[in-house]
Design a protein around this motif. Structure first.
Motif, PDB file in Angstrom:
ATOM      1  N   HIS A   1     -41.088  26.810 -28.965  1.00  6.69           N
ATOM      2  CA  HIS A   1     -40.979  27.792 -30.055  1.00  6.69           C
ATOM      3  C   HIS A   1     -39.601  27.744 -30.691  1.00  6.69           C
ATOM      4  O   HIS A   1     -38.610  27.381 -30.057  1.00  6.69           O
TER       5      HIS A   1
ATOM      6  N   GLU B   1     -42.810  33.319 -31.138  1.00  6.14           N
ATOM      7  CA  GLU B   1     -43.194  33.546 -29.736  1.00  6.14           C
ATOM      8  C   GLU B   1     -42.626  34.864 -29.214  1.00  6.14           C
ATOM      9  O   GLU B   1     -43.267  35.552 -28.422  1.00  6.14           O
ATOM     10  N   GLU B   2     -41.432  35.214 -29.652  1.00  3.72           N
ATOM     11  CA  GLU B   2     -40.771  36.394 -29.093  1.00  3.72           C
ATOM     12  C   GLU B   2     -41.344  37.701 -29.635  1.00  3.72           C
ATOM     13  O   GLU B   2     -41.222  38.738 -28.977  1.00  3.72           O
TER      14      GLU B   2
ATOM     15  N   GLU C   1     -40.834  26.241 -21.797  1.00  2.07           N
ATOM     16  CA  GLU C   1     -40.051  27.476 -21.631  1.00  2.07           C
ATOM     17  C   GLU C   1     -39.087  27.314 -20.452  1.00  2.07           C
ATOM     18  O   GLU C   1     -39.198  26.370 -19.662  1.00  2.07           O
TER      19      GLU C   1
ATOM     20  N   ASP D   1     -33.980  29.600 -24.077  1.00  2.00           N
ATOM     21  CA  ASP D   1     -35.251  30.229 -24.498  1.00  2.00           C
ATOM     22  C   ASP D   1     -35.373  30.197 -26.003  1.00  2.00           C
ATOM     23  O   ASP D   1     -35.108  31.180 -26.671  1.00  2.00           O
ATOM     24  N   MET D   2     -35.880  29.023 -26.568  1.00  2.00           N
ATOM     25  CA  MET D   2     -36.104  27.834 -25.800  1.00  2.00           C
ATOM     26  C   MET D   2     -35.782  26.592 -26.617  1.00  2.00           C
ATOM     27  O   MET D   2     -36.490  25.604 -26.609  1.00  2.00           O
TER      28      MET D   2
ATOM     29  N   HIS E   1     -40.711  36.525 -21.390  1.00  2.00           N
ATOM     30  CA  HIS E   1     -40.830  36.067 -20.013  1.00  2.00           C
ATOM     31  C   HIS E   1     -39.564  36.504 -19.313  1.00  2.00           C
ATOM     32  O   HIS E   1     -38.949  37.448 -19.733  1.00  2.00           O
TER      33      HIS E   1
HETATM   34 ZN   LIG Z   1     -39.384  31.667 -24.872  1.00  2.00          ZN
END
Ligand SMILES: [Zn+2]
Length: 442
Positions: free
Chosen positions: A119, A182-183, A210, A148-149, A2
């Motif tokens: 995450h 997530e990444e 997030e 993050d995060m 993001h």
């Molecule tokens: Zn994130």
């Protein structure tokens, strides 16, 4: 995955900061709170230092997505915290999708099921120079994953602890999912996100924590989905002096150029839709390494190109917009110039989170909670500035979804990732009041 448009947002945030004290730090008497809600806000303030200490502890454990053991260790810390709150916790092993796995914690009870999403992983692997939580001043700290995060994960815990302290958590139906990838999600994506989708079953609301665009008073009600595509073009090789002739045609490079320019002419400018060719190789032969996203090409100026490869992405705000864009791209690819052929393949991607009335209603409840706490209003961020994230995987399944309820700051995905620490308590209060009201339907 993001904070794509960081530069533009920084300007917006700076302008807003001039107009109003960011995060509502001005002293205002909390107006529309119940006694329990007021007690929760007091609990969050009284325990702000403990929350930051927990944040420091988890930031100091490296959990780059590929550091499977580190991701599990961060999961262990949060698991113990959730066990302490009476959750039934489970580690979902991720070996079948090539990642560490996920922490899933359930607190079943009557009442609407509320899903909270975080995450455990970061983009900073063990070889990154950025490894430690570092206090910059009283209100700011740097660290890998601080906004993050891991900050958002701590906010979830802080809100749940506040709910418990007020005697509310006991009766609430809450599920927490902390994903471990997530990444850089494992593949196949469907398997990597099966536990999240399963946990979302029957949920009345889902909240992602997030950092969003980094602004403390912004929430996300819509995110574009993203997918990657690969275009492969084949031409008929021969002497360049015969290019465009009936026998040899246009060659692979002209054909790729036609396709890309047609993408631009047919699709550019549509609201919320973007597509970008990021790398191109062409010539007589070439070799592309998809993992490294690099390659080599060979060709001669007097030889018509035989092969071209282009890799790019595609972002859209709804499933329907994705399908329409992909259909147009396929039509363009199929209309080959003489003596060439081409194929386009779309990867499975992050689904979009379309802006629904339910999402808007949930954000307005968060906004109301914030105002009742004496804090700033919360408004929706432009979806074009919100990248893909895990909440998108429960889109269409949960009637009310928002994201960006986490810790805010600047520099995500860089070695300057910095948290605005007072926002931790602000977001924990907002979340606690929102969750209490969602539970009672108020
Ligand atoms: Zn994130």
């Amino acid at each position: 995955m993001h904070r794509l448009m960081r530069t533009g947002i920084a300007v917006v945030a700076a302008l807003t900061a001039v107009a109003a004290p960011v995060g509502g730090r001005q002293a205002q008497a909390p107006a529309g709170l119940s006694a329990q809600e007021r007690a929760m806000a007091d609990f969050v303030d009284a325990n702000a230092d403990q929350a930051i200490a927990l944040l420091e502890r988890v930031v100091n454990i490296n959990s780059g997505t590929q550091n499977l053991e580190g991701v599990r260790r961060v999961g262990d810390v949060f698991r113990a915290e959730l066990d302490g709150l009476g959750f039934q916790t489970e580690w979902v092993d991720g070996s079948s999708w090539g990642r560490a796995g996920h922490l899933v914690a359930r607190h079943p009870a009557d009442g609407p099921k509320l899903l909270l999403i975080g995450h455990l992983d970061t983009v900073f692997e063990p070889d990154s120079p950025f490894q430690r939580f570092e206090r910059v001043d009283a209100n700011t700290a740097k660290g890998p994953g601080v906004i993050d995060m891991k900050g958002g994960d701590v906010i979830i815990l802080q809100a749940l602890k506040a709910l418990q302290s007020a005697g509310l958590l006991e009766a609430m139906n809450v599920t927490v999912v902390f994903t471990g990838d997530e990444e850089a999600p494992g593949r196949p994506l469907a398997r990597a996100r099966a536990a999240l989708v399963e946990a979302a079953k029957g949920a009345a609301a889902a909240i992602g924590f997030e950092d969003g665009d980094g602004h403390p008073d912004h929430g996300v009600i819509a995110r574009r989905g993203t997918t990657s595509w690969r275009l492969t073009v084949t031409g008929t090789p021969g002497h360049s002096s015969q290019v465009f002739s009936e026998e040899l045609g246009a060659g692979a490079i002209y054909e790729a150029a036609r396709i890309l320019d047609a993408f631009r002419q047919r699709l550019a400018g549509e609201d919320h839709l973007t597509f970008n060719p990021g790398v191109i190789l062409g010539g007589t032969s070439m070799d592309f390494d998809a993992v490294q996203s690099r390659g080599e090409a060979f060709g001669k100026t007097n030889v018509i190109a035989e092969r071209t490869l282009v890799a790019g992405d595609l972002r859209a705000l709804s499933v329907e917009q994705f399908e329409r864009a992909q259909q147009t791209m396929r039509e363009i690819v199929a209309a080959s110039l003489p003596r060439t052929s081409a194929e386009i393949a779309f990867d499975e991607g992050y689904p979009p989170l379309a802006p629904t009335d339910g999402n808007r209603r949930l954000l307005s409840m968060l906004d109301q909670a914030s105002r009742d706490l004496g804090l700033n209003p919360v408004t929706a961020v432009d979806p074009d500035r919100a990248g893909a994230a895990d909440v998108s995987f429960v889109a269409g399944q949960v009637p009310m979804i928002i994201d960006a309820a986490g810790l805010k700051g600047t520099g995500g995905h860089t070695v300057d990732e910095t948290a605005d620490l007072p926002v931790l308590a602000i977001q924990a209060k907002r979340a606690a009041v929102l969750l209490a009201r969602l539970h009672t339907g108020g």
